[in-house]
Design a protein around this motif. Sequence first.
Motif, PDB file in Angstrom:
ATOM      1  N   ALA A 222     -17.408  90.078  19.903  1.00  0.00           N
ATOM      2  CA  ALA A 222     -16.131  89.473  20.487  1.00  0.00           C
ATOM      3  C   ALA A 222     -16.880  89.879  21.710  1.00  0.00           C
ATOM      4  O   ALA A 222     -16.356  90.860  22.717  1.00  0.00           O
ATOM      5  CB  ALA A 222     -15.371  90.946  19.335  1.00  0.00           C
ATOM      6  N   PRO A 223     -17.030  89.188  22.822  1.00  0.00           N
ATOM      7  CA  PRO A 223     -17.046  89.028  24.159  1.00  0.00           C
ATOM      8  C   PRO A 223     -16.206  89.190  25.051  1.00  0.00           C
ATOM      9  O   PRO A 223     -15.349  88.221  24.185  1.00  0.00           O
ATOM     10  CB  PRO A 223     -17.754  88.490  24.220  1.00  0.00           C
ATOM     11  N   ASP A 224     -15.606  89.256  26.000  1.00  0.00           N
ATOM     12  CA  ASP A 224     -14.566  89.181  27.003  1.00  0.00           C
ATOM     13  C   ASP A 224     -14.539  87.854  27.355  1.00  0.00           C
ATOM     14  O   ASP A 224     -13.514  88.087  28.315  1.00  0.00           O
ATOM     15  CB  ASP A 224     -15.026  90.724  27.747  1.00  0.00           C
ATOM     16  N   LEU A 225     -15.506  87.513  27.742  1.00  0.00           N
ATOM     17  CA  LEU A 225     -15.473  86.545  27.720  1.00  0.00           C
ATOM     18  C   LEU A 225     -17.095  85.160  28.015  1.00  0.00           C
ATOM     19  O   LEU A 225     -18.119  85.756  27.604  1.00  0.00           O
ATOM     20  CB  LEU A 225     -15.978  86.489  29.962  1.00  0.00           C
ATOM     21  N   VAL A 226     -16.802  84.059  28.059  1.00  0.00           N
ATOM     22  CA  VAL A 226     -17.678  83.469  27.502  1.00  0.00           C
ATOM     23  C   VAL A 226     -17.945  82.483  28.732  1.00  0.00           C
ATOM     24  O   VAL A 226     -17.413  82.042  29.034  1.00  0.00           O
ATOM     25  CB  VAL A 226     -17.295  82.335  26.043  1.00  0.00           C
ATOM     26  N   PHE A 227     -19.369  82.336  29.255  1.00  0.00           N
ATOM     27  CA  PHE A 227     -19.664  81.661  29.851  1.00  0.00           C
ATOM     28  C   PHE A 227     -20.338  80.243  29.063  1.00  0.00           C
ATOM     29  O   PHE A 227     -20.782  80.625  28.249  1.00  0.00           O
ATOM     30  CB  PHE A 227     -20.947  82.589  31.032  1.00  0.00           C
ATOM     31  N   TYR A 228     -20.113  78.747  29.453  1.00  0.00           N
ATOM     32  CA  TYR A 228     -20.754  77.919  29.195  1.00  0.00           C
ATOM     33  C   TYR A 228     -21.409  77.115  30.115  1.00  0.00           C
ATOM     34  O   TYR A 228     -20.696  76.824  31.690  1.00  0.00           O
ATOM     35  CB  TYR A 228     -19.489  77.035  28.350  1.00  0.00           C
ATOM     36  N   LEU A 229     -22.520  76.946  29.787  1.00  0.00           N
ATOM     37  CA  LEU A 229     -23.467  75.875  30.660  1.00  0.00           C
ATOM     38  C   LEU A 229     -23.743  74.882  29.683  1.00  0.00           C
ATOM     39  O   LEU A 229     -24.262  74.398  28.693  1.00  0.00           O
ATOM     40  CB  LEU A 229     -24.923  76.297  30.736  1.00  0.00           C
ATOM     41  N   ALA A 230     -22.599  74.001  30.154  1.00  0.00           N
ATOM     42  CA  ALA A 230     -22.059  72.354  29.757  1.00  0.00           C
ATOM     43  C   ALA A 230     -23.743  71.222  30.290  1.00  0.00           C
ATOM     44  O   ALA A 230     -23.398  70.072  30.763  1.00  0.00           O
ATOM     45  CB  ALA A 230     -20.692  71.835  30.325  1.00  0.00           C
ATOM     46  N   GLY A 231     -24.287  71.242  30.449  1.00  0.00           N
ATOM     47  CA  GLY A 231     -25.581  70.910  30.684  1.00  0.00           C
ATOM     48  C   GLY A 231     -25.648  69.218  30.244  1.00  0.00           C
ATOM     49  O   GLY A 231     -25.043  69.487  28.194  1.00  0.00           O
ATOM     50  N   VAL A 232     -25.437  68.407  30.605  1.00  0.00           N
ATOM     51  CA  VAL A 232     -25.270  66.985  29.958  1.00  0.00           C
ATOM     52  C   VAL A 232     -26.651  66.754  29.970  1.00  0.00           C
ATOM     53  O   VAL A 232     -26.717  65.002  29.233  1.00  0.00           O
ATOM     54  CB  VAL A 232     -24.453  66.101  30.731  1.00  0.00           C
ATOM     55  N   ASP A 233     -28.223  67.403  30.068  1.00  0.00           N
ATOM     56  CA  ASP A 233     -29.254  66.347  30.035  1.00  0.00           C
ATOM     57  C   ASP A 233     -29.277  66.129  28.253  1.00  0.00           C
ATOM     58  O   ASP A 233     -30.454  65.747  27.857  1.00  0.00           O
ATOM     59  CB  ASP A 233     -30.267  67.108  30.581  1.00  0.00           C
ATOM     60  N   PRO A 234     -28.407  67.093  27.368  1.00  0.00           N
ATOM     61  CA  PRO A 234     -29.180  66.073  26.201  1.00  0.00           C
ATOM     62  C   PRO A 234     -28.755  64.679  25.774  1.00  0.00           C
ATOM     63  O   PRO A 234     -28.631  64.532  24.537  1.00  0.00           O
ATOM     64  CB  PRO A 234     -28.147  67.363  24.610  1.00  0.00           C
ATOM     65  N   ALA A 235     -28.159  63.953  26.833  1.00  0.00           N
ATOM     66  CA  ALA A 235     -27.419  62.574  26.495  1.00  0.00           C
ATOM     67  C   ALA A 235     -28.772  62.676  26.293  1.00  0.00           C
ATOM     68  O   ALA A 235     -29.413  61.736  26.813  1.00  0.00           O
ATOM     69  CB  ALA A 235     -26.943  62.400  27.534  1.00  0.00           C
ATOM     70  N   ARG A 236     -28.054  60.655  25.749  1.00  0.00           N
ATOM     71  CA  ARG A 236     -29.160  60.295  25.405  1.00  0.00           C
ATOM     72  C   ARG A 236     -29.750  59.152  26.749  1.00  0.00           C
ATOM     73  O   ARG A 236     -28.687  58.779  27.700  1.00  0.00           O
ATOM     74  CB  ARG A 236     -27.862  58.779  24.311  1.00  0.00           C
ATOM     75  N   GLY A 237     -30.784  58.755  27.073  1.00  0.00           N
ATOM     76  CA  GLY A 237     -31.301  57.798  28.412  1.00  0.00           C
ATOM     77  C   GLY A 237     -30.947  58.989  28.789  1.00  0.00           C
ATOM     78  O   GLY A 237     -31.809  58.389  30.379  1.00  0.00           O
ATOM     79  N   ASP A 238     -30.978  60.694  29.161  1.00  0.00           N
ATOM     80  CA  ASP A 238     -31.812  61.404  29.667  1.00  0.00           C
ATOM     81  C   ASP A 238     -32.771  60.684  30.469  1.00  0.00           C
ATOM     82  O   ASP A 238     -33.402  61.218  29.527  1.00  0.00           O
ATOM     83  CB  ASP A 238     -31.105  63.096  29.777  1.00  0.00           C
ATOM     84  N   ARG A 239     -33.689  61.293  31.654  1.00  0.00           N
ATOM     85  CA  ARG A 239     -34.843  61.365  32.402  1.00  0.00           C
ATOM     86  C   ARG A 239     -35.492  62.730  31.671  1.00  0.00           C
ATOM     87  O   ARG A 239     -37.118  61.943  31.803  1.00  0.00           O
ATOM     88  CB  ARG A 239     -35.352  61.620  34.360  1.00  0.00           C
ATOM     89  N   TYR A 240     -35.429  63.527  31.711  1.00  0.00           N
ATOM     90  CA  TYR A 240     -35.958  64.386  31.196  1.00  0.00           C
ATOM     91  C   TYR A 240     -35.179  64.943  29.625  1.00  0.00           C
ATOM     92  O   TYR A 240     -35.903  65.752  29.007  1.00  0.00           O
ATOM     93  CB  TYR A 240     -35.662  65.733  32.053  1.00  0.00           C
ATOM     94  N   GLY A 241     -34.348  64.248  28.647  1.00  0.00           N
ATOM     95  CA  GLY A 241     -33.841  65.061  28.209  1.00  0.00           C
ATOM     96  C   GLY A 241     -34.367  64.908  26.214  1.00  0.00           C
ATOM     97  O   GLY A 241     -34.257  66.124  25.727  1.00  0.00           O
ATOM     98  N   ARG A 242     -35.022  64.371  26.122  1.00  0.00           N
ATOM     99  CA  ARG A 242     -35.607  63.933  24.415  1.00  0.00           C
ATOM    100  C   ARG A 242     -34.460  63.775  23.731  1.00  0.00           C
ATOM    101  O   ARG A 242     -35.405  64.140  22.647  1.00  0.00           O
ATOM    102  CB  ARG A 242     -36.405  64.755  24.794  1.00  0.00           C
ATOM    103  N   LEU A 243     -33.308  63.851  23.838  1.00  0.00           N
ATOM    104  CA  LEU A 243     -32.319  64.105  22.720  1.00  0.00           C
ATOM    105  C   LEU A 243     -31.645  62.779  22.822  1.00  0.00           C
ATOM    106  O   LEU A 243     -31.865  61.599  23.865  1.00  0.00           O
ATOM    107  CB  LEU A 243     -32.006  65.143  22.522  1.00  0.00           C
TER     108      LEU A 243
END
Length: 316
Positions: A222-243
């Motif tokens: 039960a966290p007091d705060l959530v930090f979200y790292l919303a990286g978009v490198d899982p997107a199709r076509g990302d140069r490094y992502g592979r997802l």
Amino acid sequence: MRCAYHRDYFVALPPSHPFPMAKYPLLLERLLREGLVAPADLIEPAEAALDDLRLVHSEEYLAQLAAGTLDAAAMRRIGVPWSAALWRRSRLAAQGTLEAARAALDDGMAANLAGGTHHAFADHGEGFCVLNDVAVAVRALRRDGRLRRALVVDLDVHQGNGTAAIFADDVDVFTFSMHGERNYPLQKMRSTMDVGLTDGVGDDEYLELLGRHLEDIFESFAPDLVFYLAGVDPARGDRYGRLALSDEGLAQRERQVLETCRALGRPLAITIAGGYAKTAERTAELHAIVFREAHRMEAATSGMAASCQHPCPAGS
Ligand SMILES: [Zn+2]
């Protein structure tokens, strides 16, 4: 939603450099143009205080960063050439995440239009990351008595190795990283929970795994705060992502995270983390998705969807 931004988040890099620095001003422009963020909601961070950075980073590393005396191997590991502007930028972005975290505790949700530099360790940087902004924010808020337990939801396609190492022995910080198993960094650190994905994973599998793991995490922590790292490198076509997430898959991912935190009453601080689409414009377009979903959710919650200036399609 309040958002931290500073024009000096942008630092000029050599033209052939792979890091898309232009995405920061491009994202801000897009968010303002689309009405997803209002000028009055912008927070301009100062440079993070050295005393705050010392809560995470070693004295020696900070002194070398300040003086520009890191050796060539250490700079190669970071992958961005040292300059006074880079040092300033790193401190501004770290403070931006701290400001976003404070705003999230006050308002329920806030963001930094940078940050998520999760490859930074206590005593060195790597993978385009100099300072670990989320770790600094956690420690500073805890020192100030505003936070005890934090959850880090790291959906950048690369493992949050620096964050995992910094909080390895801290039972009050839950680090969750869902990333490409064969992707950088080759040597993974141990997060509280790691989900390593095979190359080519698309929307259905990704979203199913995310939903299941978020549910498990919130059942036990039960966290007091959530930090979200919303990286978009899982997107199709990302140069490094592979997802291979589609734009709609990314939007669903953002809804899953945002709506889960909202439903459970957990404040959420969003950082943008990585993204390496073919152009910086396209990267900024992908980063804008989480802000569109946040805007839509806020409009729906406040019952203002009908009078919203931004086109919010019904039923999504
Ligand atoms: Zn990444």
